[in-house]
Design a protein around this motif. Structure first.
Motif, PDB file in Angstrom:
ATOM      1  N   HIS A  68       0.834  -1.212   0.000  1.00 47.60           N
ATOM      2  CA  HIS A  68       0.000   0.000   0.000  1.00 47.60           C
ATOM      3  C   HIS A  68       0.863   1.254   0.000  1.00 47.60           C
ATOM      4  O   HIS A  68       2.047   1.214   0.332  1.00 47.60           O
ATOM      5  CB  HIS A  68      -0.910   0.027   1.229  1.00 47.60           C
ATOM      6  CG  HIS A  68      -1.915  -1.074   1.260  1.00 47.60           C
ATOM      7  ND1 HIS A  68      -3.100  -1.013   0.560  1.00 47.60           N
ATOM      8  CD2 HIS A  68      -1.910  -2.279   1.898  1.00 47.60           C
ATOM      9  CE1 HIS A  68      -3.797  -2.126   0.768  1.00 47.60           C
ATOM     10  NE2 HIS A  68      -3.093  -2.915   1.569  1.00 47.60           N
ATOM     11  N   ASP A  69       0.237   2.361  -0.355  1.00 44.41           N
ATOM     12  CA  ASP A  69       0.852   3.671  -0.202  1.00 44.41           C
ATOM     13  C   ASP A  69       0.450   4.197   1.178  1.00 44.41           C
ATOM     14  O   ASP A  69      -0.734   4.407   1.449  1.00 44.41           O
ATOM     15  CB  ASP A  69       0.378   4.627  -1.301  1.00 44.41           C
ATOM     16  CG  ASP A  69       1.110   5.965  -1.264  1.00 44.41           C
ATOM     17  OD1 ASP A  69       0.996   6.672  -0.241  1.00 44.41           O
ATOM     18  OD2 ASP A  69       1.796   6.302  -2.243  1.00 44.41           O
ATOM     19  N   GLY A  70       1.422   4.384   2.055  1.00 48.39           N
ATOM     20  CA  GLY A  70       1.140   4.781   3.431  1.00 48.39           C
ATOM     21  C   GLY A  70       1.429   6.234   3.734  1.00 48.39           C
ATOM     22  O   GLY A  70       1.626   6.600   4.900  1.00 48.39           O
ATOM     23  N   THR A  71       1.426   7.076   2.705  1.00 50.43           N
ATOM     24  CA  THR A  71       1.828   8.473   2.869  1.00 50.43           C
ATOM     25  C   THR A  71       1.064   9.188   3.976  1.00 50.43           C
ATOM     26  O   THR A  71       1.660   9.768   4.894  1.00 50.43           O
ATOM     27  CB  THR A  71       1.635   9.242   1.543  1.00 50.43           C
ATOM     28  OG1 THR A  71       2.378   8.588   0.515  1.00 50.43           O
ATOM     29  CG2 THR A  71       2.097  10.683   1.674  1.00 50.43           C
ATOM     30  N   PHE A  72      -0.246   9.176   3.904  1.00 49.69           N
ATOM     31  CA  PHE A  72      -1.044   9.915   4.881  1.00 49.69           C
ATOM     32  C   PHE A  72      -0.815   9.380   6.282  1.00 49.69           C
ATOM     33  O   PHE A  72      -0.650  10.147   7.241  1.00 49.69           O
ATOM     34  CB  PHE A  72      -2.527   9.849   4.513  1.00 49.69           C
ATOM     35  CG  PHE A  72      -3.413  10.617   5.448  1.00 49.69           C
ATOM     36  CD1 PHE A  72      -3.527  11.994   5.341  1.00 49.69           C
ATOM     37  CD2 PHE A  72      -4.125   9.971   6.444  1.00 49.69           C
ATOM     38  CE1 PHE A  72      -4.330  12.717   6.219  1.00 49.69           C
ATOM     39  CE2 PHE A  72      -4.938  10.674   7.325  1.00 49.69           C
ATOM     40  CZ  PHE A  72      -5.033  12.061   7.204  1.00 49.69           C
ATOM     41  N   ASN A  73      -0.780   8.071   6.420  1.00 49.14           N
ATOM     42  CA  ASN A  73      -0.572   7.471   7.740  1.00 49.14           C
ATOM     43  C   ASN A  73       0.758   7.891   8.351  1.00 49.14           C
ATOM     44  O   ASN A  73       0.841   8.203   9.539  1.00 49.14           O
ATOM     45  CB  ASN A  73      -0.635   5.953   7.642  1.00 49.14           C
ATOM     46  CG  ASN A  73      -2.018   5.447   7.325  1.00 49.14           C
ATOM     47  OD1 ASN A  73      -2.552   5.730   6.259  1.00 49.14           O
ATOM     48  ND2 ASN A  73      -2.611   4.695   8.241  1.00 49.14           N
ATOM     49  N   LEU A  74       1.816   7.881   7.539  1.00 50.77           N
ATOM     50  CA  LEU A  74       3.128   8.262   8.051  1.00 50.77           C
ATOM     51  C   LEU A  74       3.173   9.741   8.414  1.00 50.77           C
ATOM     52  O   LEU A  74       3.753  10.121   9.432  1.00 50.77           O
ATOM     53  CB  LEU A  74       4.211   7.941   7.018  1.00 50.77           C
ATOM     54  CG  LEU A  74       4.478   6.450   6.789  1.00 50.77           C
ATOM     55  CD1 LEU A  74       5.382   6.253   5.584  1.00 50.77           C
ATOM     56  CD2 LEU A  74       5.103   5.824   8.024  1.00 50.77           C
ATOM     57  N   ALA A  75       2.559  10.571   7.601  1.00 47.81           N
ATOM     58  CA  ALA A  75       2.581  12.013   7.849  1.00 47.81           C
ATOM     59  C   ALA A  75       1.898  12.367   9.161  1.00 47.81           C
ATOM     60  O   ALA A  75       2.358  13.237   9.901  1.00 47.81           O
ATOM     61  CB  ALA A  75       1.932  12.762   6.694  1.00 47.81           C
ATOM     62  N   VAL A  76       0.791  11.676   9.455  1.00 43.57           N
ATOM     63  CA  VAL A  76       0.025  12.007  10.667  1.00 43.57           C
ATOM     64  C   VAL A  76       0.207  10.962  11.762  1.00 43.57           C
ATOM     65  O   VAL A  76      -0.468  11.009  12.782  1.00 43.57           O
ATOM     66  CB  VAL A  76      -1.470  12.179  10.341  1.00 43.57           C
ATOM     67  CG1 VAL A  76      -1.668  13.213   9.257  1.00 43.57           C
ATOM     68  CG2 VAL A  76      -2.123  10.854   9.930  1.00 43.57           C
ATOM     69  N   MET A  77       1.134  10.010  11.549  1.00 44.45           N
ATOM     70  CA  MET A  77       1.425   8.960  12.532  1.00 44.45           C
ATOM     71  C   MET A  77       0.164   8.207  12.948  1.00 44.45           C
ATOM     72  O   MET A  77      -0.224   8.196  14.110  1.00 44.45           O
ATOM     73  CB  MET A  77       2.129   9.545  13.746  1.00 44.45           C
ATOM     74  CG  MET A  77       3.534  10.010  13.438  1.00 44.45           C
ATOM     75  SD  MET A  77       4.446  10.432  14.928  1.00 44.45           S
ATOM     76  CE  MET A  77       6.027  10.856  14.208  1.00 44.45           C
ATOM     77  N   SER A  78      -0.471   7.605  11.980  1.00 40.05           N
ATOM     78  CA  SER A  78      -1.697   6.854  12.225  1.00 40.05           C
ATOM     79  C   SER A  78      -1.525   5.420  11.760  1.00 40.05           C
ATOM     80  O   SER A  78      -0.867   5.157  10.753  1.00 40.05           O
ATOM     81  CB  SER A  78      -2.870   7.498  11.481  1.00 40.05           C
ATOM     82  OG  SER A  78      -4.020   6.676  11.526  1.00 40.05           O
ATOM     83  N   MET A  79      -2.119   4.494  12.514  1.00 36.72           N
ATOM     84  CA  MET A  79      -2.107   3.084  12.131  1.00 36.72           C
ATOM     85  C   MET A  79      -3.496   2.629  11.702  1.00 36.72           C
ATOM     86  O   MET A  79      -3.827   1.447  11.768  1.00 36.72           O
ATOM     87  CB  MET A  79      -1.599   2.224  13.292  1.00 36.72           C
ATOM     88  CG  MET A  79      -0.162   2.499  13.682  1.00 36.72           C
ATOM     89  SD  MET A  79       1.021   1.984  12.417  1.00 36.72           S
ATOM     90  CE  MET A  79       1.014   0.210  12.655  1.00 36.72           C
ATOM     91  N   LYS A  80      -4.317   3.555  11.261  1.00 31.69           N
ATOM     92  CA  LYS A  80      -5.668   3.223  10.812  1.00 31.69           C
ATOM     93  C   LYS A  80      -5.610   2.732   9.369  1.00 31.69           C
ATOM     94  O   LYS A  80      -5.157   3.434   8.469  1.00 31.69           O
ATOM     95  CB  LYS A  80      -6.583   4.443  10.937  1.00 31.69           C
ATOM     96  CG  LYS A  80      -6.768   4.925  12.375  1.00 31.69           C
ATOM     97  CD  LYS A  80      -7.698   6.118  12.430  1.00 31.69           C
ATOM     98  CE  LYS A  80      -7.857   6.629  13.854  1.00 31.69           C
ATOM     99  NZ  LYS A  80      -8.494   5.643  14.746  1.00 31.69           N
ATOM    100  N   THR A  81      -6.101   1.531   9.148  1.00 27.71           N
ATOM    101  CA  THR A  81      -6.003   0.942   7.814  1.00 27.71           C
ATOM    102  C   THR A  81      -6.889   1.640   6.795  1.00 27.71           C
ATOM    103  O   THR A  81      -6.628   1.564   5.590  1.00 27.71           O
ATOM    104  CB  THR A  81      -6.372  -0.550   7.869  1.00 27.71           C
ATOM    105  OG1 THR A  81      -7.693  -0.700   8.413  1.00 27.71           O
ATOM    106  CG2 THR A  81      -5.389  -1.318   8.736  1.00 27.71           C
TER     107      THR A  81
END
Length: 431
Positions: free
Chosen positions: A340-353
């Motif tokens: 997956h592309d995890g850009t948003f999750n990494l930017a905001v430090m989220s582990m929400k799938t």
């Protein structure tokens, strides 16, 4: 070390008043609950510098290298025991009410485990050693008692303390246990709990620990927290980090020992090679590496969630993370990012799938800075991107990001790796 200033009691009372209003009138603040990123993500991005300071503290480095002084480590455990024992007592008093009701879980408690470790490292007279708190521990306990008048501030301590042990405990516990065996203190084949590392071991109900962290985050994110209260909680968390750093300073200054950074130690443990051939790099990280010419569709990226080659993408830059199967492979803590592309999750430090493969979003300045650092991290740890996504475009590009000033977990502040600073400011969980 940073100042551990305590806000005036009037501020605590004001926060308590807002907390009471929020808990009895949820409808009024329903629209102010965490957005798609959640409260925890908001807190994590804004305490990232403080978090990295604890990760790269000289005392923690001695645990990464299994070179910690045994007496200093026993002193550190004594402080942790006094803090967790009191935190657990105070939280139990409010465990039937919002907000502590949402996260209270006796399976997380560390007091008994810390007592067990103290018996191992300090001997049968361990209670004498833990009878009186050290100066830095006393300051933490004083702040903890002040914050106990406001359950939302007490929640800040609960959030940081338990998730820190859940997130990094397996790695730290393994190193502590191995040190005990190397010193001949533990019997051959003894478990971590029987070799001085019970603090880092959790019950089966909390396994795997990364899933327990996510459950905790989901529970906290479900709470309604008004912006004013969230700001006060953020300041409390920053103060807590400062108090923890002071406790680390105390442990390190008791017996300074050279160590290495978390990133270099974890790379070695994972079988990966630290950047720059293992040598400490000076200055800011280089600009993002140019990707290889291969183009991927998002569907093709999804096909690399398992198998021989594991891929993930950050800002459309596709990385081969196959070398870190313990992290990105099946049952690994970051398996969700693979394919997956995890850009948003990494930017905001989220582990929400549900925010993976998200391409339409807006980022705040803190988020952009965080994303720039993650790109520097992936470039450093996994090499140049093996390609880019061709059928999806993010709303931002590399040009919209600030220049990364550091690589997460890489220590850039010490001039000589063999002579860590003594008494100076410590250097400034996640992948």
């Amino acid at each position: 070390p940073r100042s551990s200033a305590v806000p005036p009691s009037a501020a605590v009372q004001a926060s308590s008043h807002m907390a009471a209003e929020a808990s009895v009138s949820p409808g009024k603040y329903a629209g102010l609950a965490g957005d798609v990123r959640g409260h925890c993500s908001w807190f994590l991005t804004r305490t990232n510098k403080e978090h990295q300071a604890t990760m790269e503290h000289p005392f923690m480095k001695t645990i990464y290298t299994k070179s910690f002084d045994l007496t200093a480590y026993a002193q550190y455990l004594s402080g942790q025991y006094l803090v967790f024992r009191e935190l657990e007592r105070l939280c139990a008093l409010g465990s039937s009410k919002v907000p502590l009701k949402a996260v209270h879980d006796e399976q997380l408690h560390r007091g008994d485990a810390l007592a067990r470790d103290l018996r191992f490292w300090a001997g049968v007279a361990w209670e004498d050693k833990a009878a009186a708190p050290s100066p830095s521990t006393a300051r933490y306990l004083e702040r903890l008692h002040q914050d106990a008048s406001d359950p939302w501030l007490l929640l800040c301590h609960h959030f940081l303390q338990y998730n820190a042990v859940l997130s990094g405990g397996q790695f730290l516990g393994r190193n502590v246990s191995e040190r005990a065996h190397s010193e001949g203190l533990a019997a051959a084949g003894a478990s971590a709990a029987d070799s001085g590392a019970a603090f880092y071991e959790f019950a089966p109900e909390c396994q795997p620990t990364h899933a327990r962290v996510q459950r905790y985050i989901d529970d906290l994110d479900a709470l309604t927290i008004p912006p004013e209260l969230r700001d006060r909680m953020l300041q409390c968390m920053r103060d807590v980090y400062n108090l923890l750093l002071a406790m680390f300073d105390e442990g390190y200054n008791a017996a300074p020992v050279a160590g290495i950074s978390y990133e270099a130690s974890k790379s070695s443990a994972d079988g990966a090679s630290p950047s720059a051939g293992g040598k400490k790099r000076k200055g800011p990280p280089p600009p993002p590496s140019a990707p290889a010419s291969r183009m991927f569709t998002l569907k093709e990226l999804h096909e690399h969630s398992e198998g021989k080659q594991l891929l993930t993408a950050v800002l459309g830059r596709v990385y081969d993370v196959s070398v870190a199967r313990d992290l990105f492979g099946k049952k690994g803590p970051y398996e969700m990012f693979t394919g997956h592309d995890g850009t948003f999750n990494l930017a905001v430090m989220s582990m929400k799938t549900n925010t993976l493969d998200k391409f339409d979003y807006e980022l705040e300045d803190e988020d952009k800075a965080c994303l720039a650092e993650w790109i520097a991290y992936f470039d450093s740890r996994y090499g140049c991107p093996v390609g880019t996504l061709r059928d999806r475009r993010h709303g931002i590009t590399l040009k919209d990001l600030p220049r990364a000033t550091k690589i997460p977990f890489e220590d850039l502040d010490e001039d000589d790796e063999d002579t860590p600073p003594s008494g100076g400011q410590p250097p400034a969980s996640k992948l």
